[in-house]
Design a protein around this motif. Structure first.
Motif, short mmCIF file in Angstrom:
data_model
loop_
_atom_site.label_atom_id
_atom_site.label_comp_id
_atom_site.label_asym_id
_atom_site.label_seq_id
_atom_site.Cartn_x
_atom_site.Cartn_y
_atom_site.Cartn_z
N PRO A 49 -24.89 -15.38 -1.65
CA PRO A 49 -24.44 -14.43 -0.32
C PRO A 49 -24.42 -12.98 -0.96
N PRO A 50 -24.40 -11.94 0.15
CA PRO A 50 -24.27 -10.46 -0.35
C PRO A 50 -22.76 -10.28 -1.07
N ASP A 51 -22.07 -11.07 -0.79
CA ASP A 51 -20.63 -10.54 -1.24
C ASP A 51 -20.24 -11.36 -2.52
N LEU A 52 -21.39 -12.21 -3.22
CA LEU A 52 -21.14 -12.87 -4.38
C LEU A 52 -20.19 -12.38 -5.59
N ALA A 53 -20.25 -11.13 -5.82
CA ALA A 53 -19.67 -10.50 -6.79
C ALA A 53 -18.10 -10.48 -6.71
N ALA A 54 -17.67 -10.58 -5.32
CA ALA A 54 -16.38 -10.47 -5.01
C ALA A 54 -15.71 -11.90 -5.12
N HIS A 55 -16.25 -12.74 -5.40
CA HIS A 55 -15.86 -14.06 -5.70
C HIS A 55 -15.67 -14.24 -7.27
N LEU A 61 -18.55 -21.22 -2.07
CA LEU A 61 -19.53 -20.22 -1.17
C LEU A 61 -19.83 -21.00 -0.02
N ARG A 83 -19.60 -20.16 -6.69
CA ARG A 83 -20.00 -18.99 -7.78
C ARG A 83 -19.65 -19.44 -9.21
#
Length: 407
Positions: A49-55, A61, A83
Motif C-alpha cells: 500500500p502507499p502508506d506502507l512506511a507508516a506501519h 495491511l 508489513r
C-alpha cells in the motif's frame, strides 16, 4: 560498459594493452546485465500500500477470506497481508496463509510452518501453490499438517521469500516468519491473540525457521514462542557455494537460483549478473520466474564455470559478506526458545558439519536443544522420516512439558 568494464579499461591502459584483450582474458560481460526481478504478482492484493512506511513490523495491511483448499479438508483459509522488513531495514509487504480447522476454539495452538519454496517466481508462493492442483508444486507435508489440524491447531504458511522472491536471503525469511506470527495474532476473526505458538520447517523452510528462532530475542522480543523444530537446514551458504564452485552437480540450479535471489536482495554488494557470460544470462533469464522443477532442469549438471564470464567475484569481500550474513552458523545470535533439530548424517546437499557446529554452539550458550539423526542417506527422505518426532516434540511444547536437551 559496466563498472567492471571501466576498471578493466584502466588496467589495460596501465599495462599498455587494449580493453578488448583483457575482456577476452577475463570474459566478456554482457551489455546491460542487471539484476532480474520476478514478474509482479498480477493479484493486486499482494501489492504494497502507499502508506506502507507508516506501519510497524507485523501490522496487518489486509485480510482476505480464501476458497477451500482440497488438500486441507475441514478448514477455512485466510490470506493475511502484513508489513515486514527486508534485509536493509526497509518496509516490505508480505503474506501468510492461515489454515483454521472447523473445530477451532479461541486461542488454540498456532503453528507457523515454513514450507520449502525452491523458486524465483511469484507463482511459487505457498499462497498460490495451495490452489495450483499441480502435483509437482503440492504441499508435500499436507498429510502431516492435516493431522495437526485435526488436533485443533491453526497453521500459518508464510510466503517467506518476500515480494522479490529473494531465494537464499535466509535472514529475510526469518524476519517475515516472525512478522507473520505477529500479524495473524492481530486478526480478530482468527481468535489467535493469546494462542501458544511454535514454528517448524525443513530445508529452505527450516532455514527460515532457524533464522526466526535466532532473531526472535532481538527482532521480536515480545513474542513468546514455545519452540522451533528445524530439519535439514543449510546452516552455511559459504561452505555450500565453495563446494559447488567448479563441480558439475545435478542440483546446481538451486545454487544458481540462490545467487539470483541474493542479488535481488543485495544488488550493489552481490552483482552476479555482471559476471555472467551469455549462457549464464540466458540461464538466469530462463530461471527468473521458475519454480523448483524448471530451476533444477535448467541447471542440472552445470557449474559456475559454465555460466561465468569471470570468477573474480570470488575475491570480493563484500560479495562473501552477503553470503556470510545469511549463514546461520556464522551468526552470533542464539535462540532463547527450545529447539528440535533433525537431519541426515550423510546429507549430500548440505554441509552437515555446519549443523553439528551450530548445535554445539547453541548448547554452549544454554539452549535447550534436542538433535536427532534420521536413518536416511539423503536430503528429501530425511524430511519425511523426521516428521513423527517433530510432531511429538511440538505437541509436548504446547502441553507445557519441559523441553528435552542433548547438551
Amino acid at each position: 560498459m559496466t563498472c567492471r568494464g571501466s576498471v578493466v579499461g584502466r588496467i589495460g591502459r596501465f599495462l599498455g594493452v587494449t580493453t578488448g584483450v583483457l575482456l577476452g582474458l577475463f570474459g566478456a560481460v554482457p551489455a546491460g546485465a542487471q539484476p532480474i526481478y520476478p514478474v509482479p504478482d498480477p493479484d493486486p492484493f499482494y501489492a504494497a500500500p502507499p502508506d506502507l512506511a507508516a506501519h510497524a513490523a507485523g501490522d496487518v495491511l489486509a485480510v482476505r477470506a480464501m476458497p477451500p483448499v482440497p488438500a486441507f479438508p475441514g478448514t477455512s483459509v485466510t490470506l493475511v497481508k502484513f508489513r515486514s522488513t527486508n534485509s536493509h531495514g526497509d518496509p516490505i509487504a508480505a503474506t501468510t496463509t492461515v489454515l483454521t480447522p472447523f473445530t477451532h476454539v479461541a486461542d488454540a495452538p498456532l503453528l507457523s510452518y515454513q514450507h520449502i519454496i525452491n523458486g524465483l517466481g511469484t507463482q511459487c508462493a505457498v499462497s498460490h501453490v495451495l490452489y495450483t492442483g499441480d502435483p509437482d508444486k503440492a504441499v508435500r507435508e499436507a498429510p502431516a499438517l492435516n493431522a495437526l489440524l485435526l488436533r485443533g491447531w491453526s497453521i500459518a504458511l508464510p510466503d517467506h521469500l518476500g515480494p522479490q522472491f529473494a531465494y537464499g536471503a535466509a535472514r529475510l525469511g526469518g524476519q517475515i516468519t516472525l512478522d507473520g506470527i505477529r500479524a495473524v495474532r492481530r486478526v480478530p476473526e482468527l481468535t489467535l491473540g493469546r494462542s501458544p505458538v511454535t514454528m517448524a520447517g525443513y530445508s529452505g523452510g527450516g532455514m527460515a525457521t532457524a533464522w526466526a528462532a535466532a532473531l526472535q530475542p532481538t527482532y521480536a522480543p515480545e513474542l513468546e514462542i514455545a519452540g522451533a523444530a528445524l530439519g535439514g537446514v543449510p546452516m552455511n551458504l559459504e561452505t555450500m557455494v565453495r563446494a559447488l564452485w567448479t563441480n558439475p552437480h545435478p542440483a546446481f540450479g538451486l545454487a544458481m537460483a540462490a545467487a539470483i535471489g541474493l542479488e535481488r536482495e543485495y544488488p550493489e554488494r552481490l552483482p552476479i549478473s555482471d559476471y555472467l557470460n551469455g549462457r549464464g544470462v540466458a540461464a538466469r533469464d530462463a530461471m527468473a520466474n521458475g519454480c523448483v522443477n524448471e530451476i533444477l532442469g535448467i541447471g542440472a549438471g552445470h557449474s559456475v564455470l559454465d555460466y561465468a564470464a569471470s570468477t573474480s567475484l570470488v575475491d570480493d569481500p563484500e560479495a562473501w559478506k552477503v553470503v556470510e550474513d545469511n549463514s546461520l552458523q556464522l551468526f552470533d545470535g542464539v535462540p532463547t526458545m527450545p529447539i528440535f533439530e533433525w537431519h541426515s548424517p550423510t546429507d549430500p546437499l548440505i554441509p552437515v558439519d555446519a549443523i553439528v557446529d551450530t548445535d554445539r554452539r547453541y548448547c554452549a550458550a544454554g539452549v535447550r536443544l534436542h538433535s536427532q539423526l534420521t536413518p536416511s542417506p539423503e536430503h528429501l527422505s530425511a524430511a519425511v522420516l523426521g516428521m513423527p518426532a517433530m510432531v511429538s516434540w511440538l505437541d509436548a511444547r504446547f502441553r507445557g512439558e519441559p523441553a528435552p536437551s542433548d547438551c
